[in-house]
Each structure stands twice: as C-alpha cells, then as structure tokens.
Design a protein around this motif. Structure first.
Motif, mmCIF file in Angstrom:
data_model
loop_
_atom_site.group_PDB
_atom_site.id
_atom_site.type_symbol
_atom_site.label_atom_id
_atom_site.label_comp_id
_atom_site.label_asym_id
_atom_site.label_seq_id
_atom_site.Cartn_x
_atom_site.Cartn_y
_atom_site.Cartn_z
ATOM 1 N N ARG A 51 0.832 -1.199 0.000
ATOM 2 C CA ARG A 51 0.000 0.000 0.000
ATOM 3 C C ARG A 51 0.868 1.251 0.000
ATOM 4 O O ARG A 51 0.603 2.215 -0.735
ATOM 5 C CB ARG A 51 -0.923 -0.001 1.225
ATOM 6 N N GLN A 52 1.925 1.231 0.818
ATOM 7 C CA GLN A 52 2.798 2.395 0.909
ATOM 8 C C GLN A 52 3.555 2.632 -0.388
ATOM 9 O O GLN A 52 3.591 3.757 -0.906
ATOM 10 C CB GLN A 52 3.782 2.209 2.062
ATOM 11 N N ARG A 53 4.165 1.587 -0.917
ATOM 12 C CA ARG A 53 4.987 1.741 -2.111
ATOM 13 C C ARG A 53 4.157 2.050 -3.362
ATOM 14 O O ARG A 53 4.641 2.705 -4.286
ATOM 15 C CB ARG A 53 5.807 0.463 -2.347
ATOM 16 N N LEU A 54 2.905 1.607 -3.375
ATOM 17 C CA LEU A 54 2.026 1.866 -4.522
ATOM 18 C C LEU A 54 1.167 3.115 -4.316
ATOM 19 O O LEU A 54 0.323 3.426 -5.152
ATOM 20 C CB LEU A 54 1.124 0.656 -4.792
ATOM 21 N N SER A 55 1.393 3.817 -3.213
ATOM 22 C CA SER A 55 0.687 5.068 -2.902
ATOM 23 C C SER A 55 -0.831 4.901 -2.912
ATOM 24 O O SER A 55 -1.574 5.701 -3.498
ATOM 25 C CB SER A 55 1.094 6.166 -3.910
ATOM 26 N N VAL A 56 -1.301 3.849 -2.246
ATOM 27 C CA VAL A 56 -2.743 3.618 -2.135
ATOM 28 C C VAL A 56 -3.297 4.553 -1.062
ATOM 29 O O VAL A 56 -2.768 4.596 0.056
ATOM 30 C CB VAL A 56 -3.039 2.152 -1.752
ATOM 31 N N PRO A 57 -4.324 5.325 -1.362
ATOM 32 C CA PRO A 57 -4.895 6.235 -0.363
ATOM 33 C C PRO A 57 -5.322 5.502 0.904
ATOM 34 O O PRO A 57 -5.755 4.346 0.850
ATOM 35 C CB PRO A 57 -6.107 6.837 -1.094
ATOM 36 N N HIS A 67 -4.982 -0.668 -8.543
ATOM 37 C CA HIS A 67 -3.656 -0.186 -8.139
ATOM 38 C C HIS A 67 -2.491 -1.016 -8.666
ATOM 39 O O HIS A 67 -1.341 -0.600 -8.540
ATOM 40 C CB HIS A 67 -3.564 -0.144 -6.604
ATOM 41 N N ARG A 73 4.449 -3.261 -11.142
ATOM 42 C CA ARG A 73 3.703 -3.248 -9.882
ATOM 43 C C ARG A 73 3.270 -4.673 -9.503
ATOM 44 O O ARG A 73 3.338 -5.075 -8.328
ATOM 45 C CB ARG A 73 2.471 -2.344 -10.002
#
Length: 254
Positions: A51-57, A67, A73
């Motif tokens: 989540r952090q590395r893929l910039s998931v809100p 995502h 990815r």
C-alpha cells in the motif's frame, strides 16, 4: 475463552463473474489465503508495504484491478507476498462451459456462488486439518459481494455441515464465516492480489499472451497434500486438459 487448538486465519476473494452470456468471463475462481495466527502480522505487514509503495490512499483498500495494473507493480506485489512465510493458498477454478447447461448451479447465480463458496470452505477445512504440526481451528472471512444475499450462503454452509456422510472437519470451524468489505481486513486485500495473479495467468491479453509470472512466483505457497497441489490447493472444474493447454503450464503442474 480458552481454545485447545491453535488458529489459522483464512481470507477468501473471487475473480471472474458468475454470468453465462457471451460477454461473461470464461472462469469463475475463488482463492483462500490461509495463514497461522502467529504469522498473520507478517502478512499484514506485506500488504502495508504494498500500500505504501504503490501510494494507495489511506481510505481505500488495495485492489489489483485499480492499483496493480502494470507489470512492474504486479511483480513487486507478487514478490512481497511470496516472501511471507507461513502463507498457504488454495485456488478453486471453475470453467463455466464445463458445467452442464441443465445444471441448476449454472442457471442460478446465487446457487453457483454458494456452490463455489462451499467447495472453498471445505478446502480450507482440509488444509486446517492437515496443517503442519497438527490440526488447527480456523476463522474464515469472505470478501463481501455487494447486493448478494450472503445469508443464503450461510444457510448453504449449515446444510453442508449437517451432512452426516461428509468427512469434512467441521469441528475445526471456530465460528461461522463472515462476509466483510476488503477495507476491513488486510488479509482480504491479500486475497484480492492472489486472485489477480490467477486471472492474469488464465486470461489472455490483447495479443494472446499471458502474465503467468506472478502466479508462478507464489507457486510454493499453494496448499499441498502428500506433495500434490492438484485436487487440494488447486482444484479445477474444467474440460480435461484445459490447464495443460496453457503455454506456461509447468510440466509437473503447479
């Protein structure tokens, strides 16, 4: 409350649709991601890293289709999950064309979902019964399907449970399964990723190619019984030879 047996947590998601029209998906599949209670934190950590590395809100769950669209990815997510120790994965793949046209399961989408869910649940219980180190209790969470009458699924589970001839270890089910939104549990977001890996391997792209790399990256996590994944961690209802026709299919199977 004291429980004698240790615990396995199972998270279930689906891929494909339940329709039978010309526009419907070829397959409907379910994936169960199972992890010992003591290893659940590592699975949650892997999803947190993704989540952090893929910039998931913060207010959105991690979704493969939203995502994790591009190959780099997907490769990253597969690598993160493949590295989590203690994860056991069970796949159920149903080729809808292989079901008889008169089969009520094929004609009724609720019955079809319940049938697939029942097979998935019994597969989870088998994995829990044969868990390394001894049988474990299991808590099961399914991804909630919007607008679906999940109460009917629970009734179907109870019907399976009451079958006196069944060999399934229903006594390992610590509580009846819950149906939750993906955002409520990191494990359900993990199941979404494993489902996405399967779909990428089975559905051709616009040029007829397949992205099997991600599924093969987690191959070692597929549930095996006496060394065999087929019929256990990989259960397929399809015409004979369907899986073997894929150009990427390993000679020794998954």
């Amino acid at each position: 409350m004291y429980f004698e047996r240790p615990l396995v947590r199972a998270y279930v998601d689906e891929t494909g649709d339940r329709g039978t029209s010309g526009k419907a998906s070829r397959y409907f599949a379910m994936v169960a991601v199972m992890v010992a209670d003591e290893d659940d934190a590592a699975l949650r950590s892997a999803i947190g890293t993704c989540r952090q590395r893929l910039s998931v809100p913060v207010n959105k769950p991690l979704h493969w289709t939203e995502h994790v669209k591009r190959f780099p990815r997907r490769q990253f997510v597969a690598a993160q999950l493949a590295a989590v120790e203690g994860v056991v994965v069970g796949y159920l793949v149903i080729e809808k064309a292989a079901l008889a046209a008169a089969d009520p399961v094929r004609a009724n989408q609720v019955a079809f979902y319940n049938y697939a869910s029942g097979l998935t649940l019994t597969g989870i219980l088998h994995a829990a019964a044969t868990w390394p180190g001894g049988a474990r209790d299991v808590v099961v969470n399914f991804g909630h399907v919007r607008g679906f009458p999940h109460q009917e699924t629970l009734v179907y589970f109870e019907k399976l449970r009451s079958d006196a001839e069944a060999q399934t270890r229903w006594d390992l089910l610590r509580s009846m399964p819950r149906f939750l939104a993906a955002g409520q549990l990191d494990g359900l977001q993990a199941a979404d990723q494993y489902a996405g890996m399967l779909r990428a391997a089975l559905e051709p792209d616009e040029f007829g190619g397949f992205e099997h790399h991600h599924l093969l990256a987690v191959r070692h996590q597929i549930h095996r019984f006496e060394g065999e994944a087929w019929g256990h961690g990989l259960r397929v209802i399809a015409a004979p030879g369907t899986m073997e026709q894929y150009p990427w299919w390993p000679l020794d199977g998954l």
